[in-house]
Design a protein around this motif. Structure first.
Motif, short mmCIF file in Angstrom:
data_model
loop_
_atom_site.label_atom_id
_atom_site.label_comp_id
_atom_site.label_asym_id
_atom_site.label_seq_id
_atom_site.Cartn_x
_atom_site.Cartn_y
_atom_site.Cartn_z
N GLN A 65 -14.58 -12.44 11.34
CA GLN A 65 -14.79 -11.58 12.50
C GLN A 65 -13.54 -10.76 12.83
OE1 GLN A 65 -17.38 -10.83 14.42
NE2 GLN A 65 -18.84 -12.13 13.32
N ARG A 66 -12.38 -11.33 12.58
CA ARG A 66 -11.12 -10.65 12.90
C ARG A 66 -10.70 -9.65 11.84
NH1 ARG A 66 -6.27 -14.44 14.04
NH2 ARG A 66 -5.33 -12.38 14.36
N GLN B 24 -9.68 -4.92 7.47
CA GLN B 24 -11.04 -4.49 7.81
C GLN B 24 -11.45 -3.26 7.02
OE1 GLN B 24 -10.49 -4.10 12.05
NE2 GLN B 24 -11.54 -6.03 12.46
N GLU C 185 -14.63 -17.24 11.97
CA GLU C 185 -13.67 -16.64 12.91
C GLU C 185 -12.74 -15.67 12.20
OE1 GLU C 185 -11.57 -19.63 15.03
OE2 GLU C 185 -13.33 -20.33 16.16
#
Length: 200
Positions: A112-113, A160, A109
């Motif tokens: 993914q963020r 990211q 999780e």
């Protein structure tokens, strides 16, 4: 923490307090709840006299020594569940991060963020849960080490965008690094922890 007994270098098992220009010394110890400044004074006291151990902080909270000579000490500190790590160098811009792989987080999780698409793909390709967690924390500690080295905080950058190519044994940055600096990223497993250093 008793750094004189726990000290070791990142590159060698032999520790010498004589810090050369290209050396990075890593001090590892249990996290006993000692305040950050007290840990730094204890570690840095092996390199400098007490009168030169006046600490200050940047606007983002990164500690530095107020009084520095022509050959300044660079240092960085990181805490995790049960462990603390401090990196010391002379004139090398650096950041360190240590994370306990046993932390109760859902790595899929979080990835993914906050992770780059290439990193997510690499993680999803690993079916072994322990190996996937290890790679996750290698990537996470590299991101944090770099953020700390440049004097930023997690809130001030896009995680990211700070992606790494993990197809080889050594992680390689996928993002644009400052042209005037040659950055290197080093990883090491320390028992149940993953430790990374970013240096320029």
């Amino acid at each position: 923490m008793h750094p004189a007994r726990l000290a070791r270098t990142f590159y060698s098992e032999v520790f010498e307090v004589n810090l050369q220009d290209n050396d990075i010394h890593i001090w590892l110890g249990p996290d006993t709840g000692m305040p950050t400044d007290a840990i730094l004074r204890e570690v840095l006291g092996h390199y400098l006299p007490a009168g030169q151990l006046q600490l200050a902080r940047t606007a983002n909270g990164k500690p530095y020594l107020m009084q520095q000579g022509a050959d300044p000490l660079q240092f960085n500190l990181s805490h995790t569940l049960g462990r603390v790590a401090c990196a010391v160098s002379r004139g090398i811009c650096l950041g360190i991060d240590i994370e306990n792989r046993q932390r109760a987080i859902n790595v899929d999780e979080v990835a993914q963020r906050f992770f780059h698409p290439d990193e997510i793909q690499a993680l999803q390709a690993i079916t072994d849960v322990a190996q996937r967690r290890q790679l996750f924390f290698r990537l996470w500690t590299c991101k944090e080490a770099y953020i700390k080295a440049i004097g930023q905080t997690i809130a001030g950058v896009s995680l990211q965008q700070l992606g790494f190519d993990c197809s080889a044994a050594t992680l390689r940055a996928l993002f644009a690094l400052p042209a005037q600096q040659q950055w290197h990223f080093h990883n090491q497993a320390c028992g149940e922890c993953e430790l990374s250093i970013a240096r320029a």
